[in-house]
Design an enzyme around this catalytic site. Structure first.
Site, PDB file in Angstrom:
ATOM      1  CG  ASP A  30      -2.149   0.824   1.055  1.00 24.02           C
ATOM      2  OD1 ASP A  30      -3.251   0.246   1.052  1.00 24.02           O
ATOM      3  OD2 ASP A  30      -2.028   2.064   0.889  1.00 24.02           O
ATOM      4  CE  LYS A  35      -5.718   1.957   4.687  1.00 27.38           C
ATOM      5  NZ  LYS A  35      -6.184   1.595   3.336  1.00 27.38           N
ATOM      6  CG  LEU A 151     -14.713 -10.550   0.960  1.00 27.01           C
ATOM      7  CD1 LEU A 151     -14.671  -9.296   1.787  1.00 27.01           C
ATOM      8  CD2 LEU A 151     -13.388 -11.279   1.033  1.00 27.01           C
ATOM      9  CD  GLU A 153     -17.544  -3.328   4.979  1.00 23.67           C
ATOM     10  OE1 GLU A 153     -17.418  -2.750   6.057  1.00 23.67           O
ATOM     11  OE2 GLU A 153     -17.774  -2.743   3.906  1.00 23.67           O
ATOM     12  CE  LYS A 202     -18.749  -7.203  -5.700  1.00 26.60           C
ATOM     13  NZ  LYS A 202     -17.668  -7.061  -4.805  1.00 26.60           N
ATOM     14  CB  CYS A 258     -20.764  -3.668  -2.003  1.00 25.89           C
ATOM     15  SG  CYS A 258     -19.054  -4.113  -1.784  1.00 25.89           S
ATOM     16  CE  LYS A 261     -17.346   1.686  -5.641  1.00 21.03           C
ATOM     17  NZ  LYS A 261     -17.361   1.061  -6.894  1.00 21.03           N
ATOM     18  CE  LYS A 318     -22.616  -7.006   7.469  1.00 22.74           C
ATOM     19  NZ  LYS A 318     -22.202  -7.861   6.356  1.00 22.74           N
ATOM     20  NE  ARG A 325     -16.643   2.149   3.249  1.00 21.78           N
ATOM     21  CZ  ARG A 325     -15.806   1.315   2.646  1.00 21.78           C
ATOM     22  NH1 ARG A 325     -15.356   1.590   1.449  1.00 21.78           N
ATOM     23  NH2 ARG A 325     -15.418   0.209   3.244  1.00 21.78           N
TER      24      ARG A 325
HETATM   25  C1  UDX Z   1     -22.336  -7.148   0.297  1.00 12.19           C
HETATM   26  C2  UDX Z   1     -22.497  -8.538  -0.347  1.00 12.19           C
HETATM   27  O1  UDX Z   1     -23.271  -9.378   0.522  1.00 12.19           O
HETATM   28  C3  UDX Z   1     -21.140  -9.161  -0.628  1.00 12.19           C
HETATM   29  O2  UDX Z   1     -21.311 -10.393  -1.311  1.00 12.19           O
HETATM   30  C4  UDX Z   1     -20.325  -8.194  -1.503  1.00 12.19           C
HETATM   31  O3  UDX Z   1     -19.051  -8.696  -1.772  1.00 12.19           O
HETATM   32  C5  UDX Z   1     -20.223  -6.823  -0.832  1.00 12.19           C
HETATM   33  O4  UDX Z   1     -21.545  -6.323  -0.543  1.00 12.19           O
HETATM   34  P1  UDX Z   1     -21.854  -6.201   2.732  1.00 12.19           P
HETATM   35  O5  UDX Z   1     -22.088  -4.851   2.148  1.00 12.19           O
HETATM   36  O6  UDX Z   1     -20.692  -6.410   3.622  1.00 12.19           O
HETATM   37  O7  UDX Z   1     -21.743  -7.306   1.564  1.00 12.19           O
HETATM   38  O8  UDX Z   1     -23.142  -6.552   3.633  1.00 12.19           O
HETATM   39  P2  UDX Z   1     -24.500  -7.375   3.554  1.00 12.19           P
HETATM   40  O9  UDX Z   1     -24.600  -8.179   4.788  1.00 12.19           O
HETATM   41  O10 UDX Z   1     -24.691  -8.098   2.286  1.00 12.19           O
HETATM   42  O11 UDX Z   1     -25.575  -6.185   3.688  1.00 12.19           O
HETATM   43  C6  UDX Z   1     -25.647  -5.122   2.736  1.00 12.19           C
HETATM   44  C7  UDX Z   1     -26.739  -4.158   3.134  1.00 12.19           C
HETATM   45  O12 UDX Z   1     -28.031  -4.716   2.946  1.00 12.19           O
HETATM   46  C8  UDX Z   1     -26.703  -3.718   4.599  1.00 12.19           C
HETATM   47  O13 UDX Z   1     -27.050  -2.362   4.672  1.00 12.19           O
HETATM   48  C9  UDX Z   1     -27.757  -4.571   5.275  1.00 12.19           C
HETATM   49  O14 UDX Z   1     -28.292  -3.996   6.440  1.00 12.19           O
HETATM   50  C10 UDX Z   1     -28.797  -4.639   4.169  1.00 12.19           C
HETATM   51  N1  UDX Z   1     -29.626  -5.833   4.233  1.00 12.19           N
HETATM   52  C11 UDX Z   1     -29.085  -7.067   4.056  1.00 12.19           C
HETATM   53  C12 UDX Z   1     -30.992  -5.689   4.453  1.00 12.19           C
HETATM   54  O15 UDX Z   1     -31.509  -4.573   4.628  1.00 12.19           O
HETATM   55  N2  UDX Z   1     -31.776  -6.807   4.469  1.00 12.19           N
HETATM   56  C13 UDX Z   1     -31.251  -8.055   4.261  1.00 12.19           C
HETATM   57  O16 UDX Z   1     -32.013  -9.022   4.283  1.00 12.19           O
HETATM   58  C14 UDX Z   1     -29.861  -8.185   4.059  1.00 12.19           C
END
Ligand code: UDX
Length: 436
Positions: A30, A35, A151, A153, A202, A258, A261, A318, A325
């Site tokens: 990096d 970091k 994956l 977070e 993706k 993710c 965006k 979450k 973010r």
């Molecule tokens: C997501 C994808 O799951 C992952 O595969 C990708 O690589 C990156 O984006 P992440 O953003 O870490 O992962 O969290 P995720 O648990 O999927 O939740 C995304 C958002 O959706 C959160 O704001 C969560 O609160 C919301 N969510 C998720 C809901 O509102 N309801 C659901 O049933 C599931």
């Protein structure tokens, strides 16, 4: 094999640590010296369960090291994984400047036949641009591939160790074989496709999940007005194997780094193809308006937010992360303050220091106070907003926040509390699409 991972954000660090745990020699690279200094001491600059232990273990065995030197990381690497950020542009497109900067910086040190893998989320067609950037700086022969990550977070280490599938987008057999060998210990299905399909997979996966959440939120809104209860509806339709009862709890809309965006970027691609009116534009709109609509409804219920004391529980987007973010808190809190409410907030991991960058102005003006300990919270709130479903917040005995006979609302925007119990404690309860 020797691997260089460029970018030490959460995808880069997790990827580097997991490959190192397979016994490969991995460099995390990096340009951010601060970091790297932390990572060298196995300190993770963000909250991600299990990651610190994995860093300690792999660094102790000398399988993982961190550096800011392109030369050191790239010169012996058989595989170079680009995992840098791809921020959105103002018009919703994707800004590839960091990916291109990596391509140019790594080129002079490339080992012959090394494979350069783009893990960052990028639109189809990006590998051709990356190829041009590298070729402009070297005559060395190299291969390119796309390896999207899926994956989440908060469970990134576990997701990387136990993936549903590995998607490899490559242009020749040697590259498929090298990446297949790298992922063999995971014993996951490997999907071999062309790079453009891997990149689109993706976007499609994330947009589908975002659409699913938007869909159930819309159904929840109809439920609330029609006497139906969304949790009962989910339990009924979930038996249909084509639908399933998983991954669609209703709430404030999707957030994080993710989904918002990726949906906006898909909408942008479509617009560029002349399709201004497309599904992704609509999903994004519905998700963006959602919190405003909820607040309008809640405002009516509490008789306006002016001079009301609000207790916000949960700041991260979450549980099990400190990532703010596109977190609901970053929309609810400024709106509530604009409506002249006074906020006290608590989050198990997001404390004042992490929150400063996002909420600094509110913390300084005193309209937002973030308490460090649950025990510091009092029972003076007119309304409680449960914004993030941290296990310690959903298992709380909320009677501690009851204040005599004062009317108090509990807005459970994750539907994780039992409405009957909440009412027994003496609160007025409002979930998402629930009847109680
Ligand atoms: C997501 C994808 O799951 C992952 O595969 C990708 O690589 C990156 O984006 P992440 O953003 O870490 O992962 O969290 P995720 O648990 O999927 O939740 C995304 C958002 O959706 C959160 O704001 C969560 O609160 C919301 N969510 C998720 C809901 O509102 N309801 C659901 O049933 C599931």
């Amino acid at each position: 094999m020797t691997i260089a991972v460029i970018g030490t954000g959460f995808v880069g660090v997790v990827t580097a640590a997991v490959y190192a745990s397979f016994g490969h020699k991995v460099f995390g690279l990096d340009i951010d010296q601060k970091k790297i200094n932390k990572l060298k001491k196995s300190q993770v600059p963000f909250h991600e369960p299990q990651l610190e232990d994995l860093l300690k273990e792999t660094q102790k065995k000398n399988h993982l090291s961190f550096t800011t030197s392109y030369q050191e990381a790239i010169q012996s690497a058989d595989l170079i994984i680009v995992a840098v950020g791809t921020p959105s542009t103002i018009d919703g497109g994707v800004d590839l400047k960091y990916v291109f900067a990596c391509a140019e910086s790594l080129a002079p040190y490339l080992k012959s036949e090394a494979v350069v893998v783009v893990k960052s989320t990028v639109p189809p067609g990006t590998l051709d641009l990356v190829r041009d950037k590298i070729k402009s700086r070297t005559k060395t022969k190299f291969n390119l591939a796309s390896l999207p990550e899926f994956l989440r977070e908060g469970s990134a280490v576990n997701d990387t160790l136990h993936p549903d599938r590995i998607v490899i987008g490559a242009e020749n057999q040697t590259t498929f074989e090298l990446l297949g060998e790298l992922h063999a210990p995971l014993k996951a299905p490997i999907v071999r496709v062309r790079p453009e399909s891997a990149q689109m997979a993706k976007y499609a996966a994330n947009a589908y999940l975002a659409m699913r959440i938007t869909f159930i939120n819309q159904v929840a809104d109809i439920c609330e007005k029609s006497g139906a209860d969304i949790e009962e509806v989910i339990s009924a339709i979930g038996y249909d194997k084509r639908i399933g009862a998983h991954y669609w709890y209703p709430g404030p809309g999707y957030g994080g780094s993710c989904f918002p965006k990726d949906v906006k970027e898909l909408a942008h691609f479509f617009k560029q193809m002349g399709k201004t009116d497309n599904l992704f534009v609509k999903i994004n709109q519905l998700n963006s308006y959602r919190i405003n609509l909820l607040l309008t409804d809640y405002g009516r219920k509490v008789g306006g937010f002016k001079d009301k004391q609000i207790l916000v529980l949960g700041l991260s987007f979450k549980p099990n992360t400190d990532d703010l973010r596109e977190a609901p808190s970053t929309k609810f809190i400024p709106q509530l303050i604009k409506l002249r409410a006074q906020i006290i907030a608590f989050d198990p991991v997001v404390k004042q220091k992490t929150a400063q960058a996002v909420f600094g102005q509110y913390l300084e003006s005193g309209s937002l106070i973030i308490e460090d300990e649950l025990d510091d919270l009092t029972n003076s709130a007119d309304a409680i907003f449960l914004l993030t479903e941290w296990s310690e917040l959903i298992s709380l005995d909320y009677s501690r926040f009851r204040n005599g006979t004062k009317p108090q609302w509990l807005f459970d925007i994750r539907n994780r509390l039992n409405p009957v119990q909440v009412r027994k404690w003496g609160f007025k309860y409002q979930g998402i699409g629930r009847q109680g």
